[in-house]
Structure formats: structure tokens, C-alpha cells
Write a protein that holds these residues in place. Structure first.
Motif, PDB file in Angstrom:
ATOM      1  N   SER A 237       0.802  -1.226   0.000  1.00  0.00           N
ATOM      2  CA  SER A 237       0.000   0.000   0.000  1.00  0.00           C
ATOM      3  C   SER A 237       0.835   1.276   0.000  1.00  0.00           C
ATOM      4  CB  SER A 237      -0.926   0.009   1.227  1.00  0.00           C
ATOM      5  OG  SER A 237      -0.160  -0.047   2.424  1.00  0.00           O
ATOM      6  N   SER A 238       2.119   1.188   0.318  1.00  0.00           N
ATOM      7  CA  SER A 238       2.954   2.388   0.431  1.00  0.00           C
ATOM      8  C   SER A 238       3.509   2.800  -0.926  1.00  0.00           C
ATOM      9  CB  SER A 238       4.109   2.139   1.395  1.00  0.00           C
ATOM     10  OG  SER A 238       3.639   1.868   2.693  1.00  0.00           O
ATOM     11  N   ASP A 239       3.558   4.115  -1.173  1.00  0.00           N
ATOM     12  CA  ASP A 239       4.133   4.619  -2.415  1.00  0.00           C
ATOM     13  C   ASP A 239       5.642   4.802  -2.256  1.00  0.00           C
ATOM     14  OD1 ASP A 239       4.725   7.719  -1.792  1.00  0.00           O
ATOM     15  OD2 ASP A 239       2.843   7.120  -0.807  1.00  0.00           O
ATOM     16  N   ARG A 240       6.339   4.982  -3.377  1.00  0.00           N
ATOM     17  CA  ARG A 240       7.799   5.048  -3.387  1.00  0.00           C
ATOM     18  C   ARG A 240       8.327   6.164  -2.497  1.00  0.00           C
ATOM     19  NH1 ARG A 240      11.822   7.812  -6.140  1.00  0.00           N
ATOM     20  NH2 ARG A 240      13.737   6.605  -6.593  1.00  0.00           N
ATOM     21  N   GLU A 241       7.697   7.345  -2.568  1.00  0.00           N
ATOM     22  CA  GLU A 241       8.215   8.476  -1.799  1.00  0.00           C
ATOM     23  C   GLU A 241       8.117   8.227  -0.298  1.00  0.00           C
ATOM     24  OE1 GLU A 241       7.593  13.317  -1.271  1.00  0.00           O
ATOM     25  OE2 GLU A 241       6.281  12.167  -2.593  1.00  0.00           O
ATOM     26  N   SER A 242       7.001   7.720   0.165  1.00  0.00           N
ATOM     27  CA  SER A 242       6.848   7.486   1.600  1.00  0.00           C
ATOM     28  C   SER A 242       7.799   6.383   2.070  1.00  0.00           C
ATOM     29  CB  SER A 242       5.400   7.120   1.934  1.00  0.00           C
ATOM     30  OG  SER A 242       5.001   5.928   1.281  1.00  0.00           O
ATOM     31  N   ARG A 244      10.794   5.734   0.825  1.00  0.00           N
ATOM     32  CA  ARG A 244      12.132   6.303   0.881  1.00  0.00           C
ATOM     33  C   ARG A 244      12.297   7.244   2.072  1.00  0.00           C
ATOM     34  NH1 ARG A 244      15.273   5.724  -3.649  1.00  0.00           N
ATOM     35  NH2 ARG A 244      16.253   7.776  -3.535  1.00  0.00           N
ATOM     36  N   LEU A 245      11.272   8.005   2.393  1.00  0.00           N
ATOM     37  CA  LEU A 245      11.358   8.912   3.536  1.00  0.00           C
ATOM     38  C   LEU A 245      11.422   8.130   4.844  1.00  0.00           C
ATOM     39  CD1 LEU A 245       8.910  11.754   2.448  1.00  0.00           C
ATOM     40  CD2 LEU A 245      11.418  11.843   2.555  1.00  0.00           C
ATOM     41  N   ARG A 246      10.664   7.044   4.937  1.00  0.00           N
ATOM     42  CA  ARG A 246      10.750   6.215   6.135  1.00  0.00           C
ATOM     43  C   ARG A 246      12.135   5.579   6.239  1.00  0.00           C
ATOM     44  NH1 ARG A 246       5.370   4.675   5.041  1.00  0.00           N
ATOM     45  NH2 ARG A 246       6.021   2.703   4.103  1.00  0.00           N
ATOM     46  N   PHE A 247      12.670   5.162   5.096  1.00  0.00           N
ATOM     47  CA  PHE A 247      13.998   4.566   5.109  1.00  0.00           C
ATOM     48  C   PHE A 247      15.044   5.574   5.589  1.00  0.00           C
ATOM     49  CE2 PHE A 247      17.934   2.976   3.103  1.00  0.00           C
ATOM     50  CZ  PHE A 247      17.934   1.685   3.593  1.00  0.00           C
ATOM     51  N   ALA A 248      14.898   6.831   5.200  1.00  0.00           N
ATOM     52  CA  ALA A 248      15.811   7.881   5.659  1.00  0.00           C
ATOM     53  C   ALA A 248      15.758   7.993   7.184  1.00  0.00           C
ATOM     54  CB  ALA A 248      15.457   9.219   5.013  1.00  0.00           C
ATOM     55  N   ARG A 249      14.570   7.862   7.750  1.00  0.00           N
ATOM     56  CA  ARG A 249      14.446   7.903   9.209  1.00  0.00           C
ATOM     57  C   ARG A 249      15.163   6.714   9.837  1.00  0.00           C
ATOM     58  NH1 ARG A 249       8.904   6.790  12.658  1.00  0.00           N
ATOM     59  NH2 ARG A 249       9.881   6.807  14.709  1.00  0.00           N
ATOM     60  N   TRP A 250      15.023   5.534   9.236  1.00  0.00           N
ATOM     61  CA  TRP A 250      15.705   4.355   9.775  1.00  0.00           C
ATOM     62  C   TRP A 250      17.212   4.520   9.700  1.00  0.00           C
ATOM     63  CZ3 TRP A 250      12.641   0.134   6.587  1.00  0.00           C
ATOM     64  CH2 TRP A 250      11.284   0.197   6.937  1.00  0.00           C
ATOM     65  N   ILE A 268      18.809  10.701  -0.296  1.00  0.00           N
ATOM     66  CA  ILE A 268      18.452   9.348   0.110  1.00  0.00           C
ATOM     67  C   ILE A 268      19.199   8.321  -0.747  1.00  0.00           C
ATOM     68  CG2 ILE A 268      16.552   7.685   0.304  1.00  0.00           C
ATOM     69  CD1 ILE A 268      14.723  10.118   0.896  1.00  0.00           C
ATOM     70  N   GLY A 269      19.331   8.607  -2.045  1.00  0.00           N
ATOM     71  CA  GLY A 269      20.059   7.699  -2.920  1.00  0.00           C
ATOM     72  C   GLY A 269      21.510   7.547  -2.517  1.00  0.00           C
ATOM     73  N   LEU A 270      22.169   8.641  -2.153  1.00  0.00           N
ATOM     74  CA  LEU A 270      23.570   8.594  -1.770  1.00  0.00           C
ATOM     75  C   LEU A 270      23.767   7.851  -0.446  1.00  0.00           C
ATOM     76  CD1 LEU A 270      24.677  12.167  -2.819  1.00  0.00           C
ATOM     77  CD2 LEU A 270      25.616  10.041  -3.693  1.00  0.00           C
ATOM     78  N   TYR A 271      22.922   8.133   0.527  1.00  0.00           N
ATOM     79  CA  TYR A 271      23.039   7.441   1.808  1.00  0.00           C
ATOM     80  C   TYR A 271      22.688   5.967   1.663  1.00  0.00           C
ATOM     81  CZ  TYR A 271      23.959  11.552   4.674  1.00  0.00           C
ATOM     82  OH  TYR A 271      24.555  12.641   5.252  1.00  0.00           O
ATOM     83  N   THR A 272      21.723   5.660   0.803  1.00  0.00           N
ATOM     84  CA  THR A 272      21.375   4.260   0.566  1.00  0.00           C
ATOM     85  C   THR A 272      22.538   3.532  -0.081  1.00  0.00           C
ATOM     86  OG1 THR A 272      19.031   4.813   0.336  1.00  0.00           O
ATOM     87  CG2 THR A 272      19.754   2.713  -0.591  1.00  0.00           C
ATOM     88  N   ARG A 273      23.204   4.177  -1.026  1.00  0.00           N
ATOM     89  CA  ARG A 273      24.376   3.569  -1.649  1.00  0.00           C
ATOM     90  C   ARG A 273      25.464   3.286  -0.616  1.00  0.00           C
ATOM     91  NH1 ARG A 273      28.234   6.729  -5.832  1.00  0.00           N
ATOM     92  NH2 ARG A 273      28.552   7.945  -3.926  1.00  0.00           N
ATOM     93  N   ALA A 274      25.717   4.239   0.284  1.00  0.00           N
ATOM     94  CA  ALA A 274      26.730   4.019   1.325  1.00  0.00           C
ATOM     95  C   ALA A 274      26.343   2.827   2.195  1.00  0.00           C
ATOM     96  CB  ALA A 274      26.870   5.280   2.172  1.00  0.00           C
ATOM     97  N   GLY A 286      21.703   2.252  -4.919  1.00  0.00           N
ATOM     98  CA  GLY A 286      21.064   3.412  -4.311  1.00  0.00           C
ATOM     99  C   GLY A 286      19.555   3.338  -4.239  1.00  0.00           C
ATOM    100  N   GLU A 287      18.988   2.195  -4.613  1.00  0.00           N
ATOM    101  CA  GLU A 287      17.535   2.050  -4.584  1.00  0.00           C
ATOM    102  C   GLU A 287      17.067   1.449  -3.259  1.00  0.00           C
ATOM    103  OE1 GLU A 287      15.193   3.055  -6.699  1.00  0.00           O
ATOM    104  OE2 GLU A 287      16.832   4.045  -7.796  1.00  0.00           O
ATOM    105  N   VAL A 288      15.985   2.002  -2.748  1.00  0.00           N
ATOM    106  CA  VAL A 288      15.426   1.532  -1.482  1.00  0.00           C
ATOM    107  C   VAL A 288      14.463   0.384  -1.783  1.00  0.00           C
ATOM    108  CG1 VAL A 288      14.215   2.177   0.632  1.00  0.00           C
ATOM    109  CG2 VAL A 288      15.660   3.855  -0.534  1.00  0.00           C
ATOM    110  N   ASP A 289      15.025  -0.784  -2.033  1.00  0.00           N
ATOM    111  CA  ASP A 289      14.186  -1.945  -2.323  1.00  0.00           C
ATOM    112  C   ASP A 289      13.899  -2.712  -1.028  1.00  0.00           C
ATOM    113  OD1 ASP A 289      16.506  -3.424  -1.780  1.00  0.00           O
ATOM    114  OD2 ASP A 289      17.043  -3.533  -3.892  1.00  0.00           O
TER     115      ASP A 289
END
Length: 326
Positions: A237-242, A244-250, A268-274, A286-289
Motif C-alpha cells: 500500500s505504500s508509495d515510493r516516496e513514503s 524512501r522517507l521512512r527509510f531515511a528515518r531508519w 536518500i540515494g547517496l546514503y542508501t548507496r553508502a 542506491g535504490e530503497v528496495d
């Protein structure tokens, strides 16, 4: 605590004989802050203090031993240094048949290896860390700092690390951790973790899982990842933007210096890549899969379980399992 295999050596070893030091002597013991004088000093240890050293930061040099030693010890327009330098076999610029740890900066002093890095609630990680530079010719074209701030806009090459070199890094790290109890598993970090906009080292071939198995740094449990992955796959039910934003919080809750309130899609892409360089090196995009999310949740569950209760993506059954039995 003498080490039979570790030899800590200064710059002079490149030219002449090496100096053999005990690593335990690198950190001061007791109080030695007063010069000789005509006064008496009484020592009463205060309980209201903590270690200066809180983090251990891993780097690769992107050049051979001789060039690395020169850059890390000689003045320049952009001076850098680290506490330790670990060479590799097969480097024609390295002058010894056996691998030795080179100590370049006393642990009581601030080495210039992390720049304005951020981790947890701390900035200027240089002030609170020990840096280990590992000779490895990983590189990006063009260099990361020259491209736009977006993951994947450079082409990087990451050679394998020398097996014996990694064993030496493990031995050195164990020695450091034994002397600095505030360096908890999640505080053993990559240069890329604390400066994802400019750095990728030590890259995806650095064996973080091997280090964690030796008691150095954090790693996740596969069963926990699979449990979270199954739960995340059931949430459509969650969209891509929400997401990714939740992932940034994690990420921020784990220690990364990202601000979830102001983070852009590029941030978010850069931090996800790291994060992927460190914890999912077989696929860095860099994708929040779902797999990346599940790995981060597994790490949070293992090291920061108290933070999971407010996450929408966590099964309430999981939270119940984490509560201690009465």
C-alpha cells in the motif's frame, strides 16, 4: 601488550630500518598532563568523564604504499593523515617481505582522515575517532567529489583486498577495541558511511561480514532479514516516496548523518548507496528496495530494538517477540 605479528612503524621505515612498537603503548595510561614544576599534584579520578575515542573508521588509500605513506605524512595543500596504515602484498613500493602495521599518528592525537564526517549525533568525526587506512587501489572515474551529488554518476573499480592484509586489520582493530570500550559494533564505520557525498571507501569488496565474525563491527542475522523481508513484501500500500522517507528515518536511527525531514531524493540515494556498500555489497544501486529495507530493519532490531516500536513497517508480532518475558 606486545603483539608478535603487528609492528607499528613510522615513515623512516620506508628508507631504513623499522621500529617495532607495542600497540598498547600508543594510548596513554593514567594522568600525564602536567610538566615538571614546584608543586604537588594529587590524582582523584572523576566518574564524570568518557573516552575521547568513540568511532573506528575504515578507509582505502586508492594508491600504492609509497604514495599513501607520503600523502599521509608529508605537508601538502590538502593535508591528510590517519592513525594507521596497513600495506598489501604485491606492492612493489612496499619495502618489506612481511606485512607490518604503520602507525602515523599517536592515538591521543587528532588525525585528519574523516573530514566533516557525521555519525550518530556527532559531527567532526576526526575529533572522536581512530582512522585505519588500508592500501588498496580502489578508484572512481571521475572522482566522486567531481560528479553531481547523485549515486551512480561515476564508474568505480574495486580490487580485492589482500587476505593477509585483512587478517592484520582484524588483529589491529581487536587491539584498538580492547582499549576503547565506547567503540560499539555500530561505531565501526566506513569512510563512505560518514561522508557519502564525497567518499566510497573502503568499497563493496571490504569484508565487513568477516570482520563482524571476528568481533569487529556490526552485521545482521539472515533469519531476521528474511522475516522482515516477508513482512515488507506483504505491504503493497505504500508509495515510493513514503517508503524512501521512512527509510531515511531508519538510516538516521542507525547512525547515518541524514536528516529525514529535509532529505531530497538525491540525498536518500547517496546514503542508501553508502549503506549498501557496507551491508549489501553484491548489489549497490542506491535504490530503497525491500531487501535493503529488511537488512536495515534487521540491524536496528539487533542493535537498537527500542527504536522499532514506532515503525509502521514492523509487524506487531515482531515487537512482541522483542519484549522481555515478565
Amino acid at each position: 601488550m606486545p603483539k608478535s605479528r603487528i609492528k607499528a612503524c613510522g615513515k623512516q621505515a620506508l628508507i631504513a630500518a623499522t621500529c617495532s612498537l607495542a600497540l598498547s603503548a600508543c594510548a596513554g595510561n593514567g594522568f600525564h598532563n602536567t610538566a615538571s614544576g614546584d608543586f604537588r599534584v594529587e590524582t582523584v579520578p572523576s566518574q564524570n568523564a568518557s573516552e575521547r575515542v568513540r568511532f573506528l573508521v575504515m578507509h582505502f588509500t586508492a594508491s600504492d604504499f609509497a604514495s599513501s605513506l607520503e600523502v599521509l605524512t608529508q605537508p601538502s595543500s590538502y593535508p591528510v593523515s590517519s592513525h594507521y596504515l596497513v600495506p598489501e602484498h604485491g606492492d612493489s613500493s612496499y619495502p618489506h617481505p612481511d606485512l607490518r602495521v604503520y602507525q602515523l599518528v599517536d592515538e591521543s592525537r587528532r588525525a585528519w582522515h574523516a573530514g566533516p564526517g557525521e555519525w550518530e549525533d556527532r559531527t567532526q568525526v576526526n575529533d572522536q575517532s581512530i582512522g585505519i587506512e588500508i592500501v588498496n587501489r580502489g578508484r572512481c572515474h571521475p572522482p566522486v567529489e567531481m560528479v553531481a551529488q547523485k549515486a551512480g554518476e561515476e564508474v568505480c573499480f574495486f580490487p580485492e583486498f589482500d587476505r593477509e592484509q585483512i587478517e592484520l586489520v582484524i588483529e589491529l582493530s581487536r587491539d584498538i577495541l580492547a582499549r576503547y570500550p565506547e567503540i560499539t559494533p555500530t561505531r565501526v564505520v566506513a569512510h563512505a558511511d560518514i561522508r557519502p557525498y564525497r567518499k566510497v571507501d573502503p568499497g563493496p569488496r571490504f569484508p565487513w561480514e568477516q570482520l563482524a565474525a571476528a568481533g569487529i563491527g556490526a552485521w545482521y542475522d539472515d533469519d531476521t532479514v528474511n522475516r522482515h523481508l516477508e513482512n515488507l513484501r506483504g505491504n503493497t500500500s505504500s508509495d515510493r516516496e513514503s517508503i524512501r522517507l521512512r527509510f531515511a528515518r531508519w538510516l538516521a536511527d542507525y547512525g547515518y548523518g541524514i536528516d529525514p525531514e529535509t532529505a531530497t531524493d538525491g540525498d536518500i540515494g547517496l546514503y542508501t548507496r553508502a549503506f549498501q556498500y557496507h551491508f549489501r555489497p553484491w548489489k549497490v544501486d542506491g535504490e530503497v528496495d525491500n531487501q535493503t529495507r529488511a537488512i536495515l530493519l534487521a540491524l536496528l532490531e539487533k542493535y537498537f530494538p527500542d527504536k522499532l516500536g514506532s515503525y509502521d513497517d514492523i509487524d506487531t508480532g515482531v515487537i512482541a517477540e522483542l519484549q522481555p518475558a515478565e
